[in-house]
Enzyme design. Structure first.
Site, PDB file in Angstrom:
ATOM      1  N   HIS A 140      14.198  99.403 103.574  1.00  8.35           N
ATOM      2  CA  HIS A 140      15.235  98.977 104.521  1.00  8.35           C
ATOM      3  C   HIS A 140      16.605  99.622 104.273  1.00  8.35           C
ATOM      4  O   HIS A 140      17.643  98.951 104.329  1.00  8.35           O
ATOM      5  CB  HIS A 140      15.390  97.451 104.478  1.00  8.35           C
ATOM      6  CG  HIS A 140      14.192  96.692 104.990  1.00  8.35           C
ATOM      7  ND1 HIS A 140      13.315  97.198 105.916  1.00  8.35           N
ATOM      8  CD2 HIS A 140      13.735  95.426 104.707  1.00  8.35           C
ATOM      9  CE1 HIS A 140      12.382  96.291 106.193  1.00  8.35           C
ATOM     10  NE2 HIS A 140      12.595  95.215 105.461  1.00  8.35           N
ATOM     11  N   HIS A 213      15.791  92.694 112.189  1.00 11.04           N
ATOM     12  CA  HIS A 213      14.953  91.965 111.233  1.00 11.04           C
ATOM     13  C   HIS A 213      15.063  90.447 111.419  1.00 11.04           C
ATOM     14  O   HIS A 213      15.115  89.683 110.437  1.00 11.04           O
ATOM     15  CB  HIS A 213      15.349  92.373 109.812  1.00 11.04           C
ATOM     16  CG  HIS A 213      14.241  92.300 108.819  1.00 11.04           C
ATOM     17  ND1 HIS A 213      13.712  91.109 108.370  1.00 11.04           N
ATOM     18  CD2 HIS A 213      13.538  93.266 108.196  1.00 11.04           C
ATOM     19  CE1 HIS A 213      12.750  91.354 107.497  1.00 11.04           C
ATOM     20  NE2 HIS A 213      12.620  92.660 107.377  1.00 11.04           N
ATOM     21  N   GLU A 355       8.959  93.349 113.901  1.00 11.58           N
ATOM     22  CA  GLU A 355       9.980  94.391 113.895  1.00 11.58           C
ATOM     23  C   GLU A 355       9.458  95.641 114.586  1.00 11.58           C
ATOM     24  O   GLU A 355       8.550  96.293 114.077  1.00 11.58           O
ATOM     25  CB  GLU A 355      10.346  94.747 112.449  1.00 11.58           C
ATOM     26  CG  GLU A 355      10.667  93.573 111.562  1.00 11.58           C
ATOM     27  CD  GLU A 355      10.368  93.885 110.091  1.00 11.58           C
ATOM     28  OE1 GLU A 355      10.618  95.009 109.632  1.00 11.58           O
ATOM     29  OE2 GLU A 355       9.868  92.987 109.397  1.00 11.58           O
TER      30      GLU A 355
HETATM   31  C1  BGC Z   1       8.735  93.903 104.981  1.00 15.08           C
HETATM   32  C2  BGC Z   1       8.404  93.029 103.801  1.00 15.08           C
HETATM   33  C3  BGC Z   1       9.662  92.717 103.066  1.00 15.08           C
HETATM   34  C4  BGC Z   1      10.635  92.060 103.983  1.00 15.08           C
HETATM   35  C5  BGC Z   1      11.941  91.819 103.283  1.00 15.08           C
HETATM   36  C6  BGC Z   1       9.735  93.193 105.840  1.00 15.08           C
HETATM   37  O1  BGC Z   1      10.142  94.040 106.874  1.00 15.08           O
HETATM   38  O2  BGC Z   1       7.597  94.242 105.727  1.00 15.08           O
HETATM   39  O3  BGC Z   1       7.487  93.694 102.958  1.00 15.08           O
HETATM   40  O4  BGC Z   1       9.417  91.905 101.958  1.00 15.08           O
HETATM   41  O5  BGC Z   1      10.882  92.883 105.090  1.00 15.08           O
HETATM   42  O6  BGC Z   1      12.666  90.869 103.908  1.00 15.08           O
END
Ligand code: BGC
Length: 390
Positions: A140, A213, A355
């Site tokens: 991310h 998210h 997402e």
């Molecule tokens: C991921 C997860 C991750 C989470 C974190 C998601 O987009 O797929 O693996 O732990 O984000 O908040």
């Protein structure tokens, strides 16, 4: 396989193209009682002021978005009896978002969302190294300078319930090449849609994969788990991953696996601890789902209905339309009773994320659709969340 869902998706396509066009070109909503209000959302640890904007549509639906991470903080939707509830996880102020409990709640995620293997990629012959903030991988967008942790500039739009957030991420920030100019627009329409549109330009070739998210619980954030929510995904294929959640490069059919959501299934129904054996290659852990699906796009079209989520109790329904090739379904596997807005707690599997994005680690997989943005090009993508109750 012609499912109810794919028929529905196809019949929606014409409407959708129009819907996306109007999202891009229309700037007037005259006659409606849309409104925007601005308030203080507190100071960051570094002393920066943040703001929160309240968008309200003619039906009383409310979305709140903050300049911190261009984040969706609240979303109040009616149930089948017309009763409003806030359906997304979040915090009361910026301090909450900067605290340990924040797992990317509602933020604009990037520069590249999801994982990049070992934080490395090579582009035009040059190797780049990013933070490995999700050992051993990059997740991310990296560390403190990830775009989800920065204060964006907000410009409310006139005549509609919409706010435009802008941010420039300088060349080399979090290891990514190029000065990247980003624009994220949240629009709440009188059709009870929340549209999120993204735009970006760069002065050096760079990977980009932006998403939102938001963690949804259509029964109300903090009201229990999402195991009863019924999910349909318009996806015939998924990308299997290794033990660190990096795609192996395969694109496998969902048919015959617990990842087959082409017809509606309750989320809790096939998680392994619910007594269903896990299928080799799906790697559904006992934690729940954390998988990337390839969205079926009807031929000749660029937009598809990717997902439909229903909470049977409240009757709230969310449909997600997108021009993105993939969707990550994450069932809140790492939520751990964080205290959020109004003192509510978010338990294990207390909310889920859907997402829209490109496949994870695309920059290292030439067989996946490209995520490279080059100078002179404009990155443009829109996702529409359409809400109803039945
Ligand atoms: C991921 C997860 C991750 C989470 C974190 C998601 O987009 O797929 O693996 O732990 O984000 O908040």
């Amino acid at each position: 396989m012609q499912t109810y869902f794919s028929t529905l998706a196809m019949s929606m396509v014409a409407t959708l193209s129009l819907l996306f066009m109007s999202a891009c070109h229309s700037n007037s909503n005259s006659g409606s009682s849309n409104s925007i209000k601005k308030a203080n959302f507190g100071k960051t640890k570094a002393g920066e002021a943040t703001e929160i904007y309240t968008l309200k549509n003619a039906n009383g639906v409310i979305a709140k978005v903050t300049t911190y991470g261009a984040t969706l903080v609240e979303l109040h939707l009616p149930d089948k009896a017309g009763k409003l509830a806030d359906v997304v996880n979040g915090f009361d102020n910026v301090a909450g978002y900067e605290g340990d409990g924040n797992q990317y709640f509602g933020c604009t995620t990037g520069r590249v969302c999801n994982r990049i293997a070992k934080g490395k990629f090579t582009l035009d012959g040059k190797e780049y190294t990013l933070a490995t903030n999700n050992d051993p991988n990059h997740l991310h967008g990296g560390g403190d300078k990830a775009i989800s942790k920065q204060v964006w500039k907000a410009t409310p739009m006139t005549g509609k319930a919409a706010v435009v957030f802008t941010l420039t991420s300088p060349d080399g920030e979090e290891g990514y090449p190029g000065n990247l100019n980003m624009k994220v627009t949240y629009t709440l329409t009188d059709e009870n849609e929340l549209r999120i549109s993204y735009e970006a330009t760069t002065d050096k070739a760079t990977p980009i994969n932006l998403t939102n998210h938001a963690y949804f619980n259509l029964g109300g954030a903090g009201s229990g788990t999402i195991l009863d929510h019924e999910l349909t995904l318009n996806a015939d294929h998924f990308t299997p991953v290794d033990d660190t959640l990096i795609p192996t490069g395969k694109i496998n059919p969902v048919a015959g696996t617990e990842l087959d959501f082409r017809t509606s299934h309750a989320i809790g129904e096939r998680i392994p601890d619910k007594g269903v054996a896990k299928t080799e290659d799906c790697k559904t852990s006992t934690l729940g789902y954390d998988h990337n699906f390839v969205i079926n796009v009807p031929s000749g079209e660029s937009v598809a209905l990717a997902a439909r989520l229903k909470d049977p109790k409240s009757g709230r329904v969310m449909e997600i339309y997108t021009d993105q090739p993939a969707i990550q379904f994450y069932s809140g596997n790492f939520l751990k009773n964080q205290t959020g807005k109004g003192g509510k707690t978010y338990p294990f599997r207390g909310a889920l994320c859907l997402e829209t994005q490109h496949n994870p680690d695309s920059v290292n997989h030439p067989n996946f659709p490209s995520t490279i943005l080059r100078p002179g090009e404009t990155y443009r993508t829109t996702t529409v969340h359409r809400f109803s109750a039945e």
